[in-house]
Scaffold this motif. Structure first.
Motif, PDB file in Angstrom:
ATOM      1  N   UNK A 126       0.811  -1.134   0.012  1.00 37.88           N
ATOM      2  CA  UNK A 126       0.040   0.013   0.056  1.00 37.88           C
ATOM      3  C   UNK A 126       0.864   1.446  -0.078  1.00 37.88           C
ATOM      4  N   UNK A 127       2.006   1.268   0.851  1.00 40.05           N
ATOM      5  CA  UNK A 127       2.697   2.311   0.818  1.00 40.05           C
ATOM      6  C   UNK A 127       3.614   2.544  -0.489  1.00 40.05           C
ATOM      7  N   UNK A 128       3.907   1.400  -1.029  1.00 37.22           N
ATOM      8  CA  UNK A 128       4.657   1.593  -2.513  1.00 37.22           C
ATOM      9  C   UNK A 128       3.551   1.951  -3.427  1.00 37.22           C
ATOM     10  N   UNK A 129       2.294   1.765  -3.466  1.00 40.30           N
ATOM     11  CA  UNK A 129       1.306   2.292  -4.359  1.00 40.30           C
ATOM     12  C   UNK A 129       1.055   3.771  -4.286  1.00 40.30           C
ATOM     13  N   UNK A 130       0.968   4.233  -3.022  1.00 42.12           N
ATOM     14  CA  UNK A 130       0.771   5.688  -2.638  1.00 42.12           C
ATOM     15  C   UNK A 130       2.133   6.463  -3.346  1.00 42.12           C
ATOM     16  N   UNK A 131       3.104   5.803  -3.066  1.00 42.24           N
ATOM     17  CA  UNK A 131       4.452   6.491  -3.427  1.00 42.24           C
ATOM     18  C   UNK A 131       4.517   6.576  -4.832  1.00 42.24           C
ATOM     19  N   UNK A 132       4.133   5.628  -5.357  1.00 41.25           N
ATOM     20  CA  UNK A 132       4.067   5.469  -6.974  1.00 41.25           C
ATOM     21  C   UNK A 132       3.104   6.536  -7.501  1.00 41.25           C
ATOM     22  N   UNK A 133       2.073   6.538  -6.978  1.00 47.92           N
ATOM     23  CA  UNK A 133       0.722   7.696  -7.454  1.00 47.92           C
ATOM     24  C   UNK A 133       1.372   8.867  -7.254  1.00 47.92           C
ATOM     25  N   UNK A 134       1.985   9.067  -6.043  1.00 52.07           N
ATOM     26  CA  UNK A 134       2.690  10.457  -5.869  1.00 52.07           C
ATOM     27  C   UNK A 134       3.645  10.925  -7.182  1.00 52.07           C
ATOM     28  N   UNK A 135       4.448   9.853  -7.140  1.00 52.12           N
ATOM     29  CA  UNK A 135       5.698  10.351  -8.484  1.00 52.12           C
ATOM     30  C   UNK A 135       5.027  10.614  -9.516  1.00 52.12           C
ATOM     31  N   UNK A 136       3.857   9.620 -10.060  1.00 55.71           N
ATOM     32  CA  UNK A 136       3.120  10.029 -11.236  1.00 55.71           C
ATOM     33  C   UNK A 136       2.496  11.272 -11.069  1.00 55.71           C
ATOM     34  N   UNK A 137       1.711  11.537 -10.245  1.00 54.49           N
ATOM     35  CA  UNK A 137       0.898  12.765 -10.074  1.00 54.49           C
ATOM     36  C   UNK A 137       1.903  14.013 -10.088  1.00 54.49           C
ATOM     37  N   UNK A 171      -3.126   5.099 -25.866  1.00 54.17           N
ATOM     38  CA  UNK A 171      -1.705   4.767 -25.800  1.00 54.17           C
ATOM     39  C   UNK A 171      -1.045   5.498 -24.398  1.00 54.17           C
ATOM     40  N   UNK A 172      -1.430   6.805 -24.359  1.00 55.49           N
ATOM     41  CA  UNK A 172      -1.219   7.371 -22.883  1.00 55.49           C
ATOM     42  C   UNK A 172      -1.637   6.600 -21.687  1.00 55.49           C
ATOM     43  N   UNK A 173      -2.825   6.292 -21.864  1.00 53.51           N
ATOM     44  CA  UNK A 173      -3.333   5.584 -20.460  1.00 53.51           C
ATOM     45  C   UNK A 173      -2.702   4.263 -20.281  1.00 53.51           C
ATOM     46  N   UNK A 174      -2.417   3.335 -21.524  1.00 53.92           N
ATOM     47  CA  UNK A 174      -1.509   2.183 -21.174  1.00 53.92           C
ATOM     48  C   UNK A 174      -0.095   2.358 -20.789  1.00 53.92           C
ATOM     49  N   UNK A 175       0.580   3.630 -21.131  1.00 56.85           N
ATOM     50  CA  UNK A 175       1.880   3.951 -20.919  1.00 56.85           C
ATOM     51  C   UNK A 175       1.895   4.481 -19.377  1.00 56.85           C
ATOM     52  N   UNK A 176       0.947   5.292 -18.985  1.00 58.00           N
ATOM     53  CA  UNK A 176       0.881   5.595 -17.567  1.00 58.00           C
ATOM     54  C   UNK A 176       0.669   4.437 -16.561  1.00 58.00           C
ATOM     55  N   UNK A 177      -0.316   3.412 -16.989  1.00 53.06           N
ATOM     56  CA  UNK A 177      -0.405   2.436 -16.134  1.00 53.06           C
ATOM     57  C   UNK A 177       0.656   1.568 -16.041  1.00 53.06           C
ATOM     58  N   UNK A 178       1.529   1.489 -17.035  1.00 52.56           N
ATOM     59  CA  UNK A 178       2.556   0.420 -16.940  1.00 52.56           C
ATOM     60  C   UNK A 178       3.826   1.315 -16.043  1.00 52.56           C
ATOM     61  N   UNK A 179       3.821   2.450 -16.084  1.00 53.06           N
ATOM     62  CA  UNK A 179       4.721   3.220 -15.549  1.00 53.06           C
ATOM     63  C   UNK A 179       4.511   3.023 -13.924  1.00 53.06           C
ATOM     64  N   UNK A 180       3.206   3.259 -13.815  1.00 53.16           N
ATOM     65  CA  UNK A 180       2.633   3.212 -12.468  1.00 53.16           C
ATOM     66  C   UNK A 180       2.921   1.874 -11.648  1.00 53.16           C
ATOM     67  N   UNK A 283      -3.304  -6.113 -10.864  1.00 54.36           N
ATOM     68  CA  UNK A 283      -2.224  -5.148  -9.914  1.00 54.36           C
ATOM     69  C   UNK A 283      -2.599  -5.057  -8.611  1.00 54.36           C
ATOM     70  N   UNK A 284      -3.789  -5.078  -8.054  1.00 57.84           N
ATOM     71  CA  UNK A 284      -4.159  -4.807  -6.659  1.00 57.84           C
ATOM     72  C   UNK A 284      -3.855  -5.861  -6.048  1.00 57.84           C
ATOM     73  N   UNK A 285      -4.457  -6.906  -6.679  1.00 61.84           N
ATOM     74  CA  UNK A 285      -4.340  -8.325  -6.085  1.00 61.84           C
ATOM     75  C   UNK A 285      -3.059  -8.886  -5.879  1.00 61.84           C
ATOM     76  N   UNK A 286      -2.244  -8.744  -6.958  1.00 67.53           N
ATOM     77  CA  UNK A 286      -0.722  -9.298  -6.694  1.00 67.53           C
ATOM     78  C   UNK A 286       0.376  -7.945  -7.044  1.00 67.53           C
ATOM     79  N   UNK A 287       0.529  -7.343  -6.137  1.00 69.83           N
ATOM     80  CA  UNK A 287       1.450  -6.065  -6.407  1.00 69.83           C
ATOM     81  C   UNK A 287       2.860  -6.594  -6.449  1.00 69.83           C
ATOM     82  N   UNK A 288       3.076  -7.643  -6.424  1.00 71.16           N
ATOM     83  CA  UNK A 288       4.553  -8.148  -6.507  1.00 71.16           C
ATOM     84  C   UNK A 288       4.766  -8.773  -7.755  1.00 71.16           C
ATOM     85  N   UNK A 289       4.065  -8.294  -9.036  1.00 71.84           N
ATOM     86  CA  UNK A 289       4.465  -8.575 -10.240  1.00 71.84           C
ATOM     87  C   UNK A 289       3.805  -7.803 -11.070  1.00 71.84           C
TER      88      UNK A 289
END
Length: 426
Positions: A126-137, A171-180, A283-289
């Motif tokens: 959860x912490x990694x998800x929030x930090x990743x969202x913070x970087x993307x935002x 394309x931008x939607x898929x790129x942003x998701x993969x980056x996240x 990704x939410x169910x398996x955040x390790x891959x």
């Protein structure tokens, strides 16, 4: 309502007069455009009802038609100028809204993480998800500021015709998701202390686990680049007519340039959105891959992308003249085409998608031999009877020499039709 605004325009006289671009000024670009549109509608409907014609031209049908066309063209030019100003001001304000939307999404993610942590407990994922969202935002906010004059974070998905591009948005939607997703794994890897856990996270990036996502990402990015190339070449080859819009709209993602919904765009956006929701849940169910997109769903996305690309190849077409005949009023005798007569040009594709406004219609030209004749704009209540997409009516000027002459139409997009030969007699 617009007509009432125009008739009451004298009550709103101010210093700005509706021409400035101040942010919250009631006389800013939006108000100026609205008033110009209202004044044009009143003038058009008045002319359609036969009102406002000066006595000097009222006795001649051709003279009154030309006078009305010139008046409407001048009024439409004012509307177009105010529309461009309003569109530029709207784009300049848009970067604030995109930044607010990005951080609003971050707050929503924070709330979802906090609510789902009740009972289950807070985890490193959860912490990694929030930090990743913070970087993307943060990255999107910085991009919004650097492109604040071109729509903020939406600048990369705005096409050269000033409309939102469906292929770029997908394309931008898929790129942003993969980056996240990669940032989430990077955050977890940085916080992992156990050697086995680090190995498991690194193995989560292997291609075998995310082949479907990687394939879809490659295809949608290639589609975005290819569509831009295809559209550009078709425009230069005069096989596709493009006119710029005043400003981008969200509906551009699902419609053509004329604002009509298109199957190719709708299915591409819908299927891509469903696939993105699926991989987000994975990704939410398996955040390790990296999320594994099943090949069945991946193939559906690829078929959707191929359909969208085929639609881009199939749309448009060069305008064509099918025939040219003498225009005949009720009671007229049948006769050959002479100078001074009206001719009807019948064909297809004379009005490009998105060029139904009076300022674009007035830019249409008919070449009759060496003479360029501007197509008169004929108003009716709620629209125009001339020109239309399949029929143009223009007078044959006296400068046209008798004999066999070529007739050609030049549309508002600058595309020329084929030449049709007609006989003009004395």
């Amino acid at each position: 309502m617009a007509v009432q605004e125009a008739r009451q325009g004298g009550e709103h006289v101010g210093v700005h007069g509706g021409g400035c671009t101040c942010g919250d000024c009631p006389h800013g670009a939006r108000e100026g455009h609205r008033r110009a549109v209202a004044a044009f509608l009143v003038k058009r409907d008045g002319f359609a009802a036969g009102e406002g014609l000066p006595a000097a031209v009222a006795h001649s049908a051709s003279a009154s038609r030309q006078w009305v066309s010139d008046e409407l063209t001048q009024s439409a030019d004012v509307v177009a100028e105010r529309g461009r100003a309003e569109g530029g001001a709207w784009l300049a304000r848009l970067w604030h809204r995109t930044a607010f939307a990005v951080w609003g999404a971050f707050v929503v993610l924070l709330l979802v993480q906090a609510l789902t942590a009740i009972g289950a407990g807070w985890t490193a994922a959860r912490t990694a998800g929030l930090l990743a969202a913070l970087v993307v935002a943060g990255a999107l906010t910085a991009a919004s500021w650097f492109h604040r004059a071109r729509g903020g974070a939406l600048a990369p998905v705005i096409g050269e015709d000033n409309r939102l591009s469906t292929s770029r948005a997908v394309a931008v939607s898929w790129v942003l998701f993969v980056v996240y997703a990669v940032l989430v794994l990077a955050g977890r890897l940085a916080a992992a202390s156990d050697h086995a856990e680090r190995d498991a996270l690194i193995s989560g990036l292997e291609l075998a686990r995310a082949a479907g996502v990687v394939t879809v990402l490659a295809v949608v990015c290639a589609i975005a680049v290819l569509v831009r190339r295809v559209v550009g070449l078709r425009v230069l080859g005069q096989r596709l007519q493009k006119v710029p819009a005043d400003r981008p709209r969200a509906a551009d993602l699902l419609t053509d340039d004329a604002g009509r919904g298109t199957f190719a765009d709708i299915q591409y956006v819908a299927i891509s959105a469903v696939a993105l929701v699926f991989v987000a849940v994975r990704l939410a169910r398996r955040p390790d891959q990296l999320p594994d997109l099943p090949w069945g769903l991946a193939v559906v996305v690829l078929i959707s992308a191929a359909t969208y690309l085929a639609g881009k190849y199939a749309e448009g077409g060069r305008p064509v003249i099918l025939s040219v005949v003498r225009s005949r009023e009720a009671g007229d005798l049948d006769a050959p085409i002479r100078t001074g007569d009206d001719i009807e040009i019948r064909g297809a594709g004379f009005v490009p998608p998105g060029a139904q406004t009076a300022d674009r219609l007035s830019r249409m030209v008919v070449r009759i031999g060496p003479v360029n004749v501007h197509v008169p704009v004929v108003p009716v209540t709620g629209g125009f009877s001339n020109p239309t997409d399949t029929l143009l009516t223009v007078p044959v000027p006296a400068d046209v020499e008798p004999g066999r002459v070529e007739v050609q139409v030049v549309t508002a997009a600058g595309v020329e039709t084929n030449a049709c030969v007609v006989d003009v007699t004395d």
